[in-house]
Design a protein around this motif. Sequence first.
Motif, PDB file in Angstrom:
ATOM      1  N   TYR A  61       4.522   9.983   5.878  1.00 44.24           N
ATOM      2  CA  TYR A  61       5.302   9.628   4.696  1.00 44.24           C
ATOM      3  C   TYR A  61       6.362   8.612   5.119  1.00 44.24           C
ATOM      4  CZ  TYR A  61       3.240  13.871   2.777  1.00 44.24           C
ATOM      5  OH  TYR A  61       2.364  14.834   2.354  1.00 44.24           O
ATOM      6  N   TYR A  62       6.939   7.983   4.113  1.00 47.92           N
ATOM      7  CA  TYR A  62       8.010   7.031   4.415  1.00 47.92           C
ATOM      8  C   TYR A  62       9.189   7.317   3.483  1.00 47.92           C
ATOM      9  CZ  TYR A  62      10.345   2.740   5.815  1.00 47.92           C
ATOM     10  OH  TYR A  62      11.236   1.834   6.327  1.00 47.92           O
ATOM     11  N   TYR A  63      10.373   7.486   4.113  1.00 45.68           N
ATOM     12  CA  TYR A  63      11.574   7.749   3.341  1.00 45.68           C
ATOM     13  C   TYR A  63      12.479   6.517   3.372  1.00 45.68           C
ATOM     14  CZ  TYR A  63      10.228  12.619   3.131  1.00 45.68           C
ATOM     15  OH  TYR A  63       9.548  13.782   2.872  1.00 45.68           O
ATOM     16  N   GLY A  64      12.945   6.191   2.208  1.00 43.26           N
ATOM     17  CA  GLY A  64      13.832   5.058   2.102  1.00 43.26           C
ATOM     18  C   GLY A  64      15.283   5.501   2.139  1.00 43.26           C
ATOM     19  N   SER A  65      16.129   4.630   1.611  1.00 41.17           N
ATOM     20  CA  SER A  65      17.562   4.960   1.566  1.00 41.17           C
ATOM     21  C   SER A  65      17.794   6.157   0.654  1.00 41.17           C
ATOM     22  CB  SER A  65      18.347   3.750   1.064  1.00 41.17           C
ATOM     23  OG  SER A  65      17.913   3.374  -0.229  1.00 41.17           O
ATOM     24  N   ASN A  66      18.868   6.848   0.892  1.00 40.74           N
ATOM     25  CA  ASN A  66      19.196   8.047   0.102  1.00 40.74           C
ATOM     26  C   ASN A  66      18.136   9.125   0.239  1.00 40.74           C
ATOM     27  OD1 ASN A  66      21.564   6.738  -0.844  1.00 40.74           O
ATOM     28  ND2 ASN A  66      20.353   5.764  -2.473  1.00 40.74           N
ATOM     29  N   ASP A  67      17.422   9.090   1.377  1.00 44.48           N
ATOM     30  CA  ASP A  67      16.381  10.101   1.653  1.00 44.48           C
ATOM     31  C   ASP A  67      15.291  10.148   0.572  1.00 44.48           C
ATOM     32  OD1 ASP A  67      17.739  10.807   3.949  1.00 44.48           O
ATOM     33  OD2 ASP A  67      18.922  12.345   2.898  1.00 44.48           O
ATOM     34  N   ALA A  68      15.082   9.024  -0.144  1.00 42.24           N
ATOM     35  CA  ALA A  68      14.073   9.009  -1.227  1.00 42.24           C
ATOM     36  C   ALA A  68      12.685   8.766  -0.651  1.00 42.24           C
ATOM     37  CB  ALA A  68      14.427   7.934  -2.247  1.00 42.24           C
ATOM     38  N   LEU A  69      11.731   9.572  -1.103  1.00 40.80           N
ATOM     39  CA  LEU A  69      10.338   9.398  -0.690  1.00 40.80           C
ATOM     40  C   LEU A  69       9.756   8.152  -1.370  1.00 40.80           C
ATOM     41  CD1 LEU A  69       7.930  10.640   0.879  1.00 40.80           C
ATOM     42  CD2 LEU A  69       7.324  11.847  -1.242  1.00 40.80           C
ATOM     43  N   VAL A  70       9.200   7.235  -0.570  1.00 32.44           N
ATOM     44  CA  VAL A  70       8.622   5.992  -1.100  1.00 32.44           C
ATOM     45  C   VAL A  70       7.208   6.264  -1.584  1.00 32.44           C
ATOM     46  CG1 VAL A  70       7.929   3.635  -0.552  1.00 32.44           C
ATOM     47  CG2 VAL A  70      10.053   4.576   0.399  1.00 32.44           C
ATOM     48  N   THR A  71       6.906   5.850  -2.813  1.00 30.53           N
ATOM     49  CA  THR A  71       5.554   6.023  -3.385  1.00 30.53           C
ATOM     50  C   THR A  71       5.070   4.711  -3.991  1.00 30.53           C
ATOM     51  OG1 THR A  71       6.432   6.687  -5.540  1.00 30.53           O
ATOM     52  CG2 THR A  71       6.021   8.443  -3.916  1.00 30.53           C
ATOM     53  N   ASN A  72       3.739   4.594  -4.068  1.00 27.63           N
ATOM     54  CA  ASN A  72       3.114   3.421  -4.700  1.00 27.63           C
ATOM     55  C   ASN A  72       3.707   2.116  -4.193  1.00 27.63           C
ATOM     56  OD1 ASN A  72       1.470   5.081  -6.343  1.00 27.63           O
ATOM     57  ND2 ASN A  72       3.163   5.307  -7.804  1.00 27.63           N
ATOM     58  N   GLU A  73       3.793   2.009  -2.886  1.00 32.34           N
ATOM     59  CA  GLU A  73       4.438   0.829  -2.322  1.00 32.34           C
ATOM     60  C   GLU A  73       3.841   0.501  -0.955  1.00 32.34           C
ATOM     61  OE1 GLU A  73       8.934  -0.451  -0.965  1.00 32.34           O
ATOM     62  OE2 GLU A  73       8.667   0.943  -2.658  1.00 32.34           O
ATOM     63  N   LEU A  74       3.823  -0.827  -0.639  1.00 35.54           N
ATOM     64  CA  LEU A  74       3.371  -1.296   0.661  1.00 35.54           C
ATOM     65  C   LEU A  74       4.522  -1.253   1.658  1.00 35.54           C
ATOM     66  CD1 LEU A  74       1.285  -4.407  -0.447  1.00 35.54           C
ATOM     67  CD2 LEU A  74       0.381  -2.425   0.769  1.00 35.54           C
ATOM     68  N   LYS A  75       4.211  -0.835   2.874  1.00 39.00           N
ATOM     69  CA  LYS A  75       5.174  -0.861   3.952  1.00 39.00           C
ATOM     70  C   LYS A  75       4.509  -1.474   5.181  1.00 39.00           C
ATOM     71  CE  LYS A  75       8.964   0.786   2.239  1.00 39.00           C
ATOM     72  NZ  LYS A  75      10.199  -0.047   2.236  1.00 39.00           N
ATOM     73  N   LYS A  76       5.274  -2.270   5.921  1.00 39.89           N
ATOM     74  CA  LYS A  76       4.726  -2.954   7.073  1.00 39.89           C
ATOM     75  C   LYS A  76       5.222  -2.320   8.356  1.00 39.89           C
ATOM     76  CE  LYS A  76       4.082  -7.588   8.972  1.00 39.89           C
ATOM     77  NZ  LYS A  76       4.451  -9.032   8.872  1.00 39.89           N
ATOM     78  N   SER A  77       4.320  -2.276   9.346  1.00 39.56           N
ATOM     79  CA  SER A  77       4.681  -1.842  10.684  1.00 39.56           C
ATOM     80  C   SER A  77       3.991  -2.774  11.656  1.00 39.56           C
ATOM     81  CB  SER A  77       4.261  -0.401  10.926  1.00 39.56           C
ATOM     82  OG  SER A  77       4.585  -0.009  12.247  1.00 39.56           O
TER      83      SER A  77
END
Length: 552
Positions: free
Chosen positions: A53-69
């Motif tokens: 999973y990926y958590y953004g700012s404010n500990d919000a779970l990121v959904t329906n979104e692209l993330k790069k590594s």
Amino acid sequence: MRKKGKITAALSAGALMALFAGGMGDTAVLSDIFAGMDSYAAQGWQLTDGEWYYYGSNDALVTNELKKSDDNWYYLGSDGRMVRNYMYEDDEENIYYFNSDGAMVKNSWILYDDGSGESNWYYFDSAGKAARKKSDSDNIYTRSIDGKTYGFDEDGKMLYGWTEEDGELITDEDDPFMEARYYFGDFDDGVMRKNTWLQYEEGSEEDSNVDGISYEDKDVLWFFFDSSGKKTIPSSNKETVEKTINGSKYIFDKNGVMLSSWIDTNTSTSPTASPSYKYFSDDIDGHLMKDTWVYAVPDEDMDPEDYNDDEYSWFYVDKSGKSETNGIAKVKGKKYAFDNIGRMQTEFVLLKDGSFSDNLTVDEDDLEAEDFKNSSSEHFDELSDGDLYYFDADEEKGGQMKTGKSIKIDLSDDTYTFGFNKDGKAYGSGGVLEEVSRKYYINGLLLAADKEMKYGLVELSDGSFAVVNSGGTLQKGDEKALKDGDGGYILINEDRYYGYTDDDDHKPVWVDGAAFEYDRDAENDEHAGDEISYDADASEIPDDMVIYRADR
């Protein structure tokens, strides 16, 4: 965002760790790294129960979104899990695919089942976007990949097989080539056919738009696709189209099928248009025959009888591919005769005003000498109805025009001498007696005396008679007496027949322009006996010595 497939089993921790770290690792190592980094507790990637999973700012779970590594992109689904073996479409109609490791696929082909149970091929470019046709486009969409052209539909599925003008696949037709404009190979191929031939072996029970041609009669069907990949077909107002391919010309019907044998190349759709036949080799080759001889059966529309009887004839096609027809034509320095559909003619040929009239209804073997010279004979009128020519009887090796004053021709009753001028026209054509080099001809037949009789008579247009020998040569002179083969004497005066006597004991004598039987006891110096009267109508000479009598 619209999902294009189902989320499958989650990516393993070890796999993700390897992608992040630039190499393969295991779940324990990756977990230890995250455990020792407090920043990951509230933000970034987290492994929970084997799912990433990926958590953004404010500990919000990121959904329906692209993330790069590093250099890879990953997609987080609606529940926040990183997806794998997954396809989705963004708001701009871009389609992406994420492989079994969750990484976005680029510069790759993917065989994918969208959940329907049917797999299809997709291609994803360097940006990870699927090649696809725009939903509002009515045109086919193609793309060059590794130097080859492929087609794709609105969903990004690779096209294959027969395809319509707008890129719609034809999959439920017995004869898909009928409506298709493009061909993309089979399911595992997909390459658009361009500048190439296609051999179709599925067979068809359909008919061509060209009358008399059934696809069922062909073992294979051939198609040609041009540089744009389009099947070669005529424009809407034409029945066929000719196309030059690698230096040879071919012809295609409205379904794109290459045609062969005799084809009417007058492409006008007008019902009153005159046919213009050309010969296009066979079903396997199909190229236009030019400047050559063709041994073939006429098309059904050219001659139904020969077509039904499978009757072969020789044709000559010129440099444009058209048959020589309706007259005499020079081929390779020799002259030949062709009828109104182009069949080479042999033996006697009749032309009117330089054009082919009709086949003579009588064969050479059924003709006699009397048919050429006697107006009351069975075939005289037919032979005299125009200009008569003669062409070598050997269809395989001959057929060329005969010229000259001494052409030997076998008729049914004997072998005779005929004469034809330098243009091939028979001396005495049209049944009009003609003198050539002191010889007489009618309808080409040399009028010559029987060899045993030595001499014979030919009646001239003025009613007088010429005397000819067995070679047909005119006997000229004044006050001459020629002994014939029967023992009698033919008298000649002023180059014409004068009279005849059957006295075979003594040669007649001439006195003051008159002829007399020789009489040793006659009381005159010339021993002139009974006078031989002038035989104006040749009634005194034996009938078999009169070779020809003119009509009066």
